[in-house]
Design an enzyme around this catalytic site. Structure first.
Site, PDB file in Angstrom:
ATOM      1  N   ALA A 193       0.873  -1.174   0.000  1.00 28.10           N
ATOM      2  CA  ALA A 193       0.000   0.000   0.000  1.00 28.10           C
ATOM      3  C   ALA A 193       0.907   1.220   0.000  1.00 28.10           C
ATOM      4  CB  ALA A 193      -0.883   0.009   1.244  1.00 28.10           C
ATOM      5  N   TYR A 251      -3.349   0.498  10.144  1.00 29.97           N
ATOM      6  CA  TYR A 251      -3.288  -0.558   9.124  1.00 29.97           C
ATOM      7  C   TYR A 251      -4.211  -0.201   7.950  1.00 29.97           C
ATOM      8  CZ  TYR A 251      -2.207  -5.171   7.272  1.00 29.97           C
ATOM      9  OH  TYR A 251      -1.755  -6.202   6.470  1.00 29.97           O
ATOM     10  N   LYS A 277      -6.708  -6.954   3.059  1.00 30.65           N
ATOM     11  CA  LYS A 277      -6.589  -8.291   3.676  1.00 30.65           C
ATOM     12  C   LYS A 277      -7.964  -8.936   3.855  1.00 30.65           C
ATOM     13  CE  LYS A 277      -2.092  -8.676   4.228  1.00 30.65           C
ATOM     14  NZ  LYS A 277      -1.310  -9.523   3.300  1.00 30.65           N
ATOM     15  N   ALA A 322       9.182  -4.128   7.213  1.00 29.08           N
ATOM     16  CA  ALA A 322       9.170  -2.857   6.490  1.00 29.08           C
ATOM     17  C   ALA A 322       8.304  -1.826   7.206  1.00 29.08           C
ATOM     18  CB  ALA A 322       8.654  -3.088   5.069  1.00 29.08           C
TER      19      ALA A 322
HETATM   20  P1  NAD Z   1       7.612  -7.543   2.942  1.00 32.70           P
HETATM   21  O1  NAD Z   1       7.268  -6.105   2.837  1.00 32.70           O
HETATM   22  O2  NAD Z   1       9.004  -7.903   2.735  1.00 32.70           O
HETATM   23  O3  NAD Z   1       6.734  -8.422   1.976  1.00 32.70           O
HETATM   24  C1  NAD Z   1       6.120  -7.933   0.897  1.00 32.70           C
HETATM   25  C2  NAD Z   1       6.707  -8.536  -0.343  1.00 32.70           C
HETATM   26  O4  NAD Z   1       5.897  -8.138  -1.425  1.00 32.70           O
HETATM   27  C3  NAD Z   1       8.135  -8.075  -0.667  1.00 32.70           C
HETATM   28  O5  NAD Z   1       8.921  -9.176  -0.982  1.00 32.70           O
HETATM   29  C4  NAD Z   1       7.953  -7.205  -1.893  1.00 32.70           C
HETATM   30  O6  NAD Z   1       9.059  -7.285  -2.776  1.00 32.70           O
HETATM   31  C5  NAD Z   1       6.740  -7.852  -2.496  1.00 32.70           C
HETATM   32  N1  NAD Z   1       6.015  -6.996  -3.437  1.00 32.70           N
HETATM   33  C6  NAD Z   1       5.509  -5.753  -3.226  1.00 32.70           C
HETATM   34  N2  NAD Z   1       4.933  -5.298  -4.346  1.00 32.70           N
HETATM   35  C7  NAD Z   1       5.062  -6.269  -5.275  1.00 32.70           C
HETATM   36  C8  NAD Z   1       4.676  -6.405  -6.640  1.00 32.70           C
HETATM   37  N3  NAD Z   1       4.043  -5.430  -7.294  1.00 32.70           N
HETATM   38  N4  NAD Z   1       4.984  -7.553  -7.302  1.00 32.70           N
HETATM   39  C9  NAD Z   1       5.646  -8.542  -6.672  1.00 32.70           C
HETATM   40  N5  NAD Z   1       6.040  -8.488  -5.380  1.00 32.70           N
HETATM   41  C10 NAD Z   1       5.746  -7.350  -4.703  1.00 32.70           C
HETATM   42  O7  NAD Z   1       7.142  -7.922   4.378  1.00 32.70           O
HETATM   43  P2  NAD Z   1       6.618  -9.179   5.159  1.00 32.70           P
HETATM   44  O8  NAD Z   1       6.349  -8.608   6.465  1.00 32.70           O
HETATM   45  O9  NAD Z   1       7.490 -10.346   5.069  1.00 32.70           O
HETATM   46  O10 NAD Z   1       5.218  -9.527   4.463  1.00 32.70           O
HETATM   47  C11 NAD Z   1       4.919 -10.711   3.745  1.00 32.70           C
HETATM   48  C12 NAD Z   1       3.430 -10.997   3.818  1.00 32.70           C
HETATM   49  O11 NAD Z   1       3.064 -11.282   5.161  1.00 32.70           O
HETATM   50  C13 NAD Z   1       2.538  -9.855   3.368  1.00 32.70           C
HETATM   51  O12 NAD Z   1       1.394 -10.349   2.722  1.00 32.70           O
HETATM   52  C14 NAD Z   1       2.156  -9.217   4.686  1.00 32.70           C
HETATM   53  O13 NAD Z   1       0.956  -8.505   4.588  1.00 32.70           O
HETATM   54  C15 NAD Z   1       2.005 -10.450   5.531  1.00 32.70           C
HETATM   55  N6  NAD Z   1       2.052 -10.228   6.986  1.00 32.70           N
HETATM   56  C16 NAD Z   1       3.120  -9.572   7.573  1.00 32.70           C
HETATM   57  C17 NAD Z   1       3.163  -9.405   8.957  1.00 32.70           C
HETATM   58  C18 NAD Z   1       4.319  -8.701   9.627  1.00 32.70           C
HETATM   59  O14 NAD Z   1       4.188  -8.286  10.761  1.00 32.70           O
HETATM   60  N7  NAD Z   1       5.452  -8.564   8.984  1.00 32.70           N
HETATM   61  C19 NAD Z   1       2.128  -9.903   9.754  1.00 32.70           C
HETATM   62  C20 NAD Z   1       1.050 -10.573   9.124  1.00 32.70           C
HETATM   63  C21 NAD Z   1       1.033 -10.718   7.752  1.00 32.70           C
HETATM   64  O1  0WE Z   2       0.870  -6.352   5.960  1.00 37.19           O
HETATM   65  C1  0WE Z   2       1.662  -5.725   6.627  1.00 37.19           C
HETATM   66  C2  0WE Z   2       2.473  -4.598   6.034  1.00 37.19           C
HETATM   67  C3  0WE Z   2       2.442  -4.581   4.555  1.00 37.19           C
HETATM   68  C4  0WE Z   2       2.933  -3.314   3.949  1.00 37.19           C
HETATM   69  C5  0WE Z   2       4.062  -2.643   4.403  1.00 37.19           C
HETATM   70  C6  0WE Z   2       4.475  -1.487   3.757  1.00 37.19           C
HETATM   71  C7  0WE Z   2       5.636  -0.675   4.221  1.00 37.19           C
HETATM   72  C8  0WE Z   2       6.317   0.024   3.061  1.00 37.19           C
HETATM   73  C9  0WE Z   2       2.231  -2.796   2.885  1.00 37.19           C
HETATM   74  N1  0WE Z   2       2.628  -1.678   2.243  1.00 37.19           N
HETATM   75  C10 0WE Z   2       3.733  -1.026   2.654  1.00 37.19           C
HETATM   76  N2  0WE Z   2       4.121   0.089   1.965  1.00 37.19           N
HETATM   77  C11 0WE Z   2       5.333   0.672   2.142  1.00 37.19           C
HETATM   78  O2  0WE Z   2       5.643   1.701   1.520  1.00 37.19           O
HETATM   79  N3  0WE Z   2       1.788  -6.043   7.957  1.00 37.19           N
HETATM   80  C12 0WE Z   2       0.872  -7.005   8.535  1.00 37.19           C
HETATM   81  C13 0WE Z   2       2.760  -5.414   8.862  1.00 37.19           C
HETATM   82  C14 0WE Z   2       2.110  -4.262   9.526  1.00 37.19           C
HETATM   83  O3  0WE Z   2       1.976  -3.086   8.887  1.00 37.19           O
HETATM   84  C15 0WE Z   2       1.315  -2.233   9.742  1.00 37.19           C
HETATM   85  C16 0WE Z   2       1.023  -2.888  10.950  1.00 37.19           C
HETATM   86  C17 0WE Z   2       1.537  -4.214  10.803  1.00 37.19           C
HETATM   87  C18 0WE Z   2       1.461  -5.303  11.797  1.00 37.19           C
HETATM   88  C19 0WE Z   2       0.929  -0.917   9.557  1.00 37.19           C
HETATM   89  C20 0WE Z   2       0.260  -0.268  10.578  1.00 37.19           C
HETATM   90  C21 0WE Z   2      -0.033  -0.907  11.759  1.00 37.19           C
HETATM   91  C22 0WE Z   2       0.356  -2.227  11.967  1.00 37.19           C
END
Ligand code: NAD
Ligand code: 0WE
Length: 255
Positions: free
Chosen positions: A95, A155, A162, A195
């Site tokens: 996003a 979020y 989601k 991130a």
């Molecule tokens: P992340 O930001 O590294 O993962 C996002 C991935 O999406 C990255 O590898 C990025 O390169 C890829 N991406 C973004 N735009 C893209 C596009 N146009 N085409 C192809 N790839 C693209 O962070 P993460 O935290 O490992 O997140 C992975 C998944 O887990 C996501 O769906 C996120 O919503 C979910 N998630 C994360 C958390 C957390 O706390 N980190 C918790 C619950 C769910």
């Molecule tokens: O799904 C996510 C985060 C995904 C994500 C992260 C970024 C950071 C960089 C989507 N878009 C972007 N765009 C960027 O430019 N999570 C579940 C991790 C997350 O993100 C939050 C959370 C949690 C947990 C944002 C606000 C509050 C809680």
């Protein structure tokens, strides 16, 4: 013998070794899976290629999931090299950063469309393109977050995306069950090295979670990876359309 021995699959969304997708990849490999990876672009490729190779992978493909053509090209190549696959991991979300800061009611039309496109629609497009290589059935897992079902501060538009991803998981599961393709999502708890850590008071929130979640801590990438192994393996042969919480119990108490 590993739970994933003889199974091949594709992981979308490894960007570096801190990410959830990497914890999943490691656990799958430990159970004997053969892995293919897709990465967003050249900048990401530099980090992903050595990681993928360290897990013995030689199928590493570029794919922007905003493009149906690029998604189709990935599965053409997979068909050429492997013929069929057994599983797919969708670990992609995006996003506009500003939409994770400003009041939710100020989400722009284009910001909404971007989050929905990359974070939710891509699962549908990937699943559709994968049908020809999921010849003998298969298992698909997507990553989601509690913000899909609760209004979690900041979020915002990602929560809406989601919610769409979780509903898509159920609709895909309902449709593809007759082909023995299972579709599930893992709702991961917040993970420390992400991130989004730059986002408003995230550190403080994680600390509160450490105190209030049933396990009194957050989950690790590898724990999410172990849930993914379960859902992608034959252990979960009777499980589809499920949202599986790998979050140290945080969804039941809040944090
Ligand atoms: P992340 O930001 O590294 O993962 C996002 C991935 O999406 C990255 O590898 C990025 O390169 C890829 N991406 C973004 N735009 C893209 C596009 N146009 N085409 C192809 N790839 C693209 O962070 P993460 O935290 O490992 O997140 C992975 C998944 O887990 C996501 O769906 C996120 O919503 C979910 N998630 C994360 C958390 C957390 O706390 N980190 C918790 C619950 C769910
Ligand atoms: O799904 C996510 C985060 C995904 C994500 C992260 C970024 C950071 C960089 C989507 N878009 C972007 N765009 C960027 O430019 N999570 C579940 C991790 C997350 O993100 C939050 C959370 C949690 C947990 C944002 C606000 C509050 C809680």
């Amino acid at each position: 013998m590993g739970l994933m021995e003889g199974k091949r699959g594709l992981i979308f969304g490894v960007a570096n070794d801190k990410r959830i997708a990497w914890g999943i990849a490691r656990q799958l490999r430990e159970q004997g899976a053969t892995l293919g990876f897709t990465y967003l672009n050249g900048a990401v490729e530099k980090r992903v290629r050595p990681l993928a190779e360290s897990l013995g992978s030689d199928l590493i493909l570029s794919c922007d999931v905003a493009s149906d053509e690029e998604i189709a090209a990935v599965f053409k190549e997979v068909e050429k090299q492997w013929g069929k696959i057994d599983f797919i991991v969708h670990s992609v979300a995006f996003a506009d950063r500003d939409d994770l800061k400003r009041p939710f009611s100020q989400t722009s039309r284009t910001g909404f469309q971007l989050a929905m496109d990359i974070s939710a629609y891509s699962l549908i497009s990937i699943t559709n393109a994968a049908m020809p290589v999921l010849k003998e059935g298969g298992s698909i897992v997507a990553l989601t977050y509690l913000g899909a079902i609760r209004a979690i501060p900041n979020y915002n538009v990602m929560g809406v995306a989601k919610a769409a991803l979780e509903a898509s998981t159920r609709y895909l599961a309902a449709e593809l069950g007759e082909k023995n393709i299972r579709v599930n999502a893992i709702s991961a708890g917040p993970i420390k090295t992400l991130a989004a850590s730059g986002i408003g008071q995230f550190k403080e929130k994680l600390k509160i979670m450490d105190e209030r979640a049933p396990l009194r801590r957050t989950v690790t990438q590898d724990e999410v990876g172990k849930s993914a192994v379960y859902l992608l393996s034959d252990l979960a042969s009777g499980v589809t359309g499920e949202i599986h919480y790998a979050d140290a119990g945080y969804n039941i108490t809040g944090a």
